[in-house]
Design an enzyme around this catalytic site. Structure first.
Site, PDB file in Angstrom:
ATOM      1  CE  LYS A 106      -4.067  -1.884   1.594  1.00 15.09           C
ATOM      2  NZ  LYS A 106      -5.327  -2.356   2.297  1.00 15.09           N
ATOM      3  NE  ARG A 148      -7.181  -9.515   0.672  1.00 11.53           N
ATOM      4  CZ  ARG A 148      -6.985  -8.302  -0.605  1.00 11.53           C
ATOM      5  NH1 ARG A 148      -5.844  -7.324  -0.275  1.00 11.53           N
ATOM      6  NH2 ARG A 148      -7.038  -8.498  -1.992  1.00 11.53           N
TER       7      ARG A 148
END
Length: 269
Positions: free
Chosen positions: A210, A246
Site C-alpha cells: 500500500k 493479507r
C-alpha cells in the site's frame, strides 16, 4: 505467539495497483494462486474488482465471470479460498463454488443483502472498516482518534451483522488500512492493534504494497519493492496477535513469520 495465517492475494482484475492485470486471465490467475500456495499461503483471496483509490466499479455479471471459475478450480484442488467482494450475489456464488470465507471490504455497507447471505451461507466473514467507495475514500479520512473511531465503527457493524444472523464466531475484523486512511492513520492503527483486539474477534491485517509503505522507499521505486516492508509489518502484526495477514508476496512474509516464531520460541526456552 499463535500461528498467523497468510492470505495470498489473487487479483483477477485488469487494473489492480499491485500487479497491473498480470493475472486477469483465469488460467493465469489459477497458476498464480497455485504458486502462492506452494510458497506458503494458507488461504487464497480471489477478487474480481479493484478497490484501489479512484477505481471504477465493475458490473456484477463481470465480477462473477472473473472469480467463480478460479474459485471453483482452486477449491476443487483442496485449497482454502476466500472471495474478495462487496456484492451479496458474488459472495453467494463464490461460497457455492467452494469459498469458505467472504472478505467484504465494506462490512456489509455496500450491499444490504450481504449480511443475510453471510448468515445463510455459514461462511466466515471478514468485516473491514469502510467509509465509502474507492472514488471518494480519500476525502473521508478524517479522525480525532483513529484507533478508537475505527474500533467503534467496527463494533457497530458487528452488532448489525449479528442482529442479521451472522454467528459471532464466524466474524473476523480488518482495520481497513488505506481505506479512508492517510499514512499517519495506518501507522497508528498498526501500533494500536490492541485497541481493535479489545472487541474480542480475530484481526486480519492488509498492509501489502500500500501507498503508506511506498512512502518509505525512494521515489519511483517499483511496487514490488514494498514487499520487504510488507513482510516486516506482517511479522509485527503476528507478534501483536493478528489472526491473519493479507499479502501479495507470500514467500517473503512466510520467511518473516517463521523468523518471528523462532524468536518467540527462543524467548520461551
Amino acid at each position: 505467539m499463535t500461528e498467523t495465517l497468510i492470505m495470498g492475494v489473487v487479483n483477477v482484475t485488469p487494473d489492480s495497483f499491485s500487479d497491473g492485470g498480470r493475472w486477469f486471465d483465469a488460467d493465469a490467475a489459477i497458476a498464480h494462486a497455485l504458486e502462492l500456495a506452494e510458497a506458503g499461503a494458507d488461504l487464497l483471496d480471489v477478487g474480481g474488482e479493484s478497490t484501489r483509490p479512484g477505481a471504477a466499479r465493475v458490473e456484477p455479471e463481470e465480477e462473477l465471470r472473473r472469480v467463480v471459475p478460479v474459485i471453483r478450480e482452486l477449491a476443487g484442488r483442496g485449497l482454502r479460498v476466500s472471495v474478495d467482494t462487496m456484492r451479496a450475489t458474488t459472495a453467494a456464488a463464490a461460497v457455492e463454488a467452494g469459498a469458505e470465507i467472504i472478505n467484504d471490504v465494506s462490512a456489509g455497507l455496500a450491499d444490504e443483502a450481504m449480511a443475510r447471505i453471510a448468515a445463510e451461507s455459514g461462511a466466515r466473514y471478514v468485516a473491514m472498516h469502510w467509509r465509502g467507495h474507492s472514488d471518494r475514500m480519500d476525502e473521508l479520512a478524517r479522525y480525532a482518534d483513529v484507533a478508537a473511531e475505527v474500533r467503534d465503527e467496527l463494533a457497530a457493524r458487528v452488532d448489525a451483522l449479528v442482529a442479521a444472523g451472522v454467528a459471532p464466531d464466524r466474524l473476523i475484523l480488518d482495520p481497513g488500512l488505506g481505506f479512508a486512511k492517510r499514512a499517519e492513520h495506518n501507522w497508528e492503527l498498526l501500533a494500536r492493534l490492541d485497541v481493535l483486539a479489545g472487541l474480542g474477534l480475530p484481526l486480519l491485517v492488509g498492509a501489502s504494497r500500500k501507498r503508506f509503505l511506498g512512502a518509505l522507499l525512494p521515489e519511483g521505486a517499483p511496487v514490488e519493492d514494498r514487499d520487504l516492508p510488507t513482510a516486516v509489518v506482517s511479522a509485527l502484526s503476528a507478534q501483536a496477535g493478528a489472526w491473519g495477514v493479507r499479502v501479495h508476496d507470500v514467500r517473503s512474509t512466510r520467511v518473516a513469520l517463521d523468523v518471528a516464531r523462532a524468536w518467540q520460541s527462543g524467548r520461551r526456552g
